[in-house]
Enzyme design. Structure first.
Site, mmCIF file in Angstrom:
data_model
loop_
_atom_site.group_PDB
_atom_site.id
_atom_site.type_symbol
_atom_site.label_atom_id
_atom_site.label_comp_id
_atom_site.label_asym_id
_atom_site.label_seq_id
_atom_site.Cartn_x
_atom_site.Cartn_y
_atom_site.Cartn_z
ATOM 1 N N MET A 27 43.623 39.190 40.476
ATOM 2 C CA MET A 27 44.322 40.101 41.390
ATOM 3 C C MET A 27 45.736 40.369 40.864
ATOM 4 S SD MET A 27 42.903 39.362 45.170
ATOM 5 C CE MET A 27 43.946 37.991 45.601
ATOM 6 N N HIS A 34 46.060 32.141 34.653
ATOM 7 C CA HIS A 34 45.234 33.289 34.251
ATOM 8 C C HIS A 34 45.150 33.385 32.723
ATOM 9 C CE1 HIS A 34 46.846 34.820 38.240
ATOM 10 N NE2 HIS A 34 45.566 34.965 38.402
ATOM 11 N N MET A 180 49.393 26.147 39.521
ATOM 12 C CA MET A 180 49.945 27.505 39.405
ATOM 13 C C MET A 180 49.158 28.458 40.307
ATOM 14 S SD MET A 180 51.219 28.099 35.606
ATOM 15 C CE MET A 180 52.373 26.948 34.882
ATOM 16 N N ARG A 183 50.819 32.884 44.688
ATOM 17 C CA ARG A 183 51.484 32.707 45.989
ATOM 18 C C ARG A 183 52.642 31.707 45.945
ATOM 19 N NH1 ARG A 183 45.979 33.677 48.354
ATOM 20 N NH2 ARG A 183 46.187 35.612 49.529
HETATM 21 O O1 PAF Z 1 40.652 34.486 42.488
HETATM 22 C C1 PAF Z 1 41.002 35.675 42.598
HETATM 23 O O2 PAF Z 1 42.015 36.100 42.084
HETATM 24 C C2 PAF Z 1 40.136 36.628 43.420
HETATM 25 O O3 PAF Z 1 39.575 35.996 44.517
HETATM 26 C C3 PAF Z 1 39.065 37.344 42.582
HETATM 27 C C4 PAF Z 1 38.054 36.364 42.011
HETATM 28 C C5 PAF Z 1 39.724 38.115 41.444
HETATM 29 C C6 PAF Z 1 38.298 38.341 43.445
HETATM 30 O O4 PAF Z 1 39.140 39.310 43.990
#
Ligand code: PAF
Length: 276
Positions: A27, A34, A180, A183
């Site tokens: 997101m 990430h 991490m 939010r």
């Molecule tokens: O973990 C997340 O960032 C979200 O829940 C995802 C898997 C991208 C789905 O919107």
């Protein structure tokens, strides 16, 4: 790196793509957690696709969809050296007018995060299924931090015979142990200090279990006690459950998932460790 903003263009690009595709659904507002998923995808696939989509259907009416942090420019700069395609669809493209098809995973979505956030996993499962259909990855990468999300996606993939591999990647932590999360940015300095109590309590759980304690109630009690000493922390739940079903355990059988949700001020944080 190519940035693609529509479902039609993504499907077109996918049709021209050869070799295994690794998908990292996000997101946005990316952090080192990430990036670790993208790195792993890079190692294991010919083509890496990262999706950035703040999915409205997984937020409750009183949740932070509108204020969810966004910084596309920074995200794209982070992804540039590691990614082939960034897929950033609009909400209107993903959920056009009259959209009305949903993926509901039963059982495990009723507990923990599912109980605290009704409808959340329906939104997650639906958008992830759509992303899988659009990108058709060989592998998709998710963080262990959202352990219940991972279990829900695994169940969906198994139940709907989806032909891809789900890869879980370890939680990336700040030096004081805080997992991490995009939010974390909501925390002020005092709350940020207090937030380290989540991982301290999980570490305590692991230590007690390593010392031979296998009564889940005793471990939960010790964690509650430790968190209770942090004035800014308010426990939502502490769970010690079976790792796939998340059903609560009385006697710990491994692998077991110790997970918790704690509010620090108004910020609700989750974290977990696996005992194995
Ligand atoms: O973990 C997340 O960032 C979200 O829940 C995802 C898997 C991208 C789905 O919107």
């Amino acid at each position: 790196m190519k940035v693609i903003e529509t479902v039609v263009a993504m499907r077109g690009r996918r049709r021209e793509t050869e070799g295994a595709v690794g998908l990292v659904p996000t997101m946005g507002y990316l952090h080192e957690g990430h990036v670790s998923l993208v790195r792993r995808a890079r190692e294991e696939n010919a083509v890496v696709v990262v999706s950035i989509f703040v999915n409205p259907t997984q937020f409750g009416p009183r949740e932070d969809f509108k204020s969810y942090p966004r910084d596309t420019k920074r995200d794209l700069a982070l992804l540039e050296p590691l990614t082939d395609v960034v897929f950033m669809p609009s909400a209107a493209d993903m959920y056009p007018e009259k959209y009305d098809t949903w993926v509901e995973v039963g059982g495990i979505t009723e507990r923990l995060e599912g109980a605290a956030r009704p409808g959340h996993f329906r939104g997650v499962a639906t958008v992830v299924a759509k992303l899988f259909n659009i990108v058709r990855p060989a592998r998709a990468y998710f963080g262990q931090k959202d352990a219940q999300q991972l279990a829900v996606i695994r169940k969906m993939v198994a139940d709907l015979n989806m032909d891809l591999q789900i890869i879980a990647c370890p939680t990336v932590r700040e030096p004081d142990g805080l997992a991490m999360s995009s939010r974390n940015t909501y925390l002020n300095a005092e709350q940020r200090r207090a937030a380290a109590v989540l991982y301290r309590s999980l570490t305590l759980a692991r230590e007690l279990w390593q010392q031979g304690e296998n009564d889940a109630g005793t471990i939960r009690h010790e964690m509650t006690d430790l968190i209770g000493r942090e004035p800014l922390a308010d426990i939502d739940y502490i769970s010690i459950g079976e790792v796939n079903t998340l059903k609560e355990l009385h006697r710990i059988r491994t692998p077991a998932l110790v997970s918790l949700a704690v509010k620090i001020g108004r910020v609700r944080l989750i974290d977990n460790v696996v005992l194995e």
